[in-house]
Scaffold this motif. Structure first.
Motif, PDB file in Angstrom:
ATOM      1  N   THR A  83       0.794  -5.248  -2.722  1.00 24.69           N
ATOM      2  CA  THR A  83       2.565  -5.188  -2.811  1.00 24.69           C
ATOM      3  C   THR A  83       3.433  -5.143  -1.965  1.00 24.69           C
ATOM      4  N   SER A 124      -2.403  -9.995  -5.466  1.00 25.41           N
ATOM      5  CA  SER A 124      -1.352  -9.674  -5.262  1.00 25.41           C
ATOM      6  C   SER A 124      -0.811 -10.854  -6.335  1.00 25.41           C
ATOM      7  N   SER A 176       4.041  -6.792  -6.332  1.00 21.21           N
ATOM      8  CA  SER A 176       5.149  -6.608  -5.049  1.00 21.21           C
ATOM      9  C   SER A 176       6.604  -6.377  -5.216  1.00 21.21           C
TER      10      SER A 176
END
Length: 340
Positions: free
Chosen positions: A32, A75, A92
């Motif tokens: 993230t 991600s 993210s």
């Protein structure tokens, strides 16, 4: 995720121990990380090439560059489709995407119209994020998507407007307590509607089930590699409604865990700060301070909430429908993508 990239040699699942909560927190904080958003298309393509080189045996060992490439891929790429998740809806980007609508919902003294508009904006964003990051083995039809969207928006607006009307009528509550309760109304609306939103947006998964796979032993992995096959090529054991219900429930709970500190802590801190001489003398700083509190709490809360449950969930095959009994892999376990 990296599992969707061609090659018969799988990368380690993580640098951290995903069987522990803090290991999952560190892993989630990695995927993230908002800096992965800066990779762009060329950065993602380079990361995919490096991951593929490892999976095809051209790169022998994990290196810092390879871990970084895996981080970008994990991600960005959806584990079921193998396609990039649209940037504003990636985890993210979650804190940044939610910043404006969260600040809007927490604005003191909102009218009913303002409350409805900001709740509508928040649930619209939630619908997009939940749909983008859901398990894609059972896609949601456009008609179900529209129906779920309308119900989620209606629920959040009803709770927010109803509580806004209720709080001023409380007679045995001091003015300062009413102020705090008024600031917490958005939390009640967001928590309840956010929980419902996940169930509505992913209801098709519970009705039809999601794919479950046997957990592979080291011997199974070596056999697949010898046959030139990837772990991702192992066929599904079938679709399980019980696995889907568990996946959706855990995701809904993680959403509440995420929204709770974001919707509660910043407004309570802001109430205290507004009583200080500094903010009284400089009211123009109220909005920047509020945004800073929300953004900071968002980055703290997100990995803590998402790590509450593993994304790749392992459970006993015996706990699922009878058709899966005796079909588990190592230790009698099956695995499925919970979604995030």
């Amino acid at each position: 995720m990296s599992a969707s990239i061609p090659g018969n040699r799988e990368l380690p699942e993580s640098q951290y121990d995903l069987t522990t909560y803090w290991g999952r927190v560190r892993h989630t904080a990695s995927i993230t990380d908002p800096t992965t958003l800066l990779a762009g298309k060329s950065g993602l393509d380079n990361a995919k090439k490096l991951v593929q080189a490892y999976k095809q045996g051209d790169v022998k060992d994990m290196t810092p560059e390879l871990w970084k490439a895996k981080k970008i891929v994990d991600s960005t790429i959806h584990p079921d489709t193998g396609e990039p998740v649209l940037l504003p809806f990636r985890m993210s980007c979650f804190a940044l995407s939610n910043l404006v609508v969260t600040a809007g919902m927490l604005t003191p003294g909102l009218s009913n119209v303002g409350t409805i508009l900001w709740q509508w904006g928040n649930q619209s964003l939630n619908v997009a994020i939940n749909n983008a990051n859901a398990n894609k083995s059972t896609p949601l039809s456009y008609s179900k998507l529209a129906q779920s969207y309308c119900l989620a928006v209606g629920a959040s607006c009803s709770v927010a407007v109803g509580l806004n009307a209720l709080v001023p009528r409380l007679k045995r509550v001091s003015p300062s307590t009413k102020l705090i309760l008024g600031r917490l109304v958005p939390f009640a609306a967001v928590a309840s509607a956010g929980f419902l939103n996940v169930f509505l947006m992913r209801g098709e998964e519970m009705r039809r089930g999601i794919d479950v796979y046997p957990v592979l032993s080291e011997l199974d992995k070596k056999r697949l590699a010898a046959e030139g096959k990837a772990e991702s090529e192992v066929p599904s054991l079938g679709k399980s409604k019980k696995a889907a219900t568990l996946a959706v429930a855990e995701t809904a709970l993680s959403r509440v865990l995420n929204s709770s500190p974001i919707m509660v802590v910043p407004p309570l801190i802001l109430v205290r700060l507004q009583r200080t001489n500094w903010l009284r003398n400089n009211p123009r700083f109220t909005t920047p301070v509020n945004l800073g509190l929300i953004l900071g709490m968002s980055y703290i809360a997100l990995p803590l909430a998402l790590a509450a449950f593993p994304q790749r969930q392992r459970i006993s095959a015996e706990s699922l429908e009878e058709e899966f009994h005796g079909k588990g892999g190592e230790g009698g376990l099956v695995v499925f993508n919970r979604g995030i």
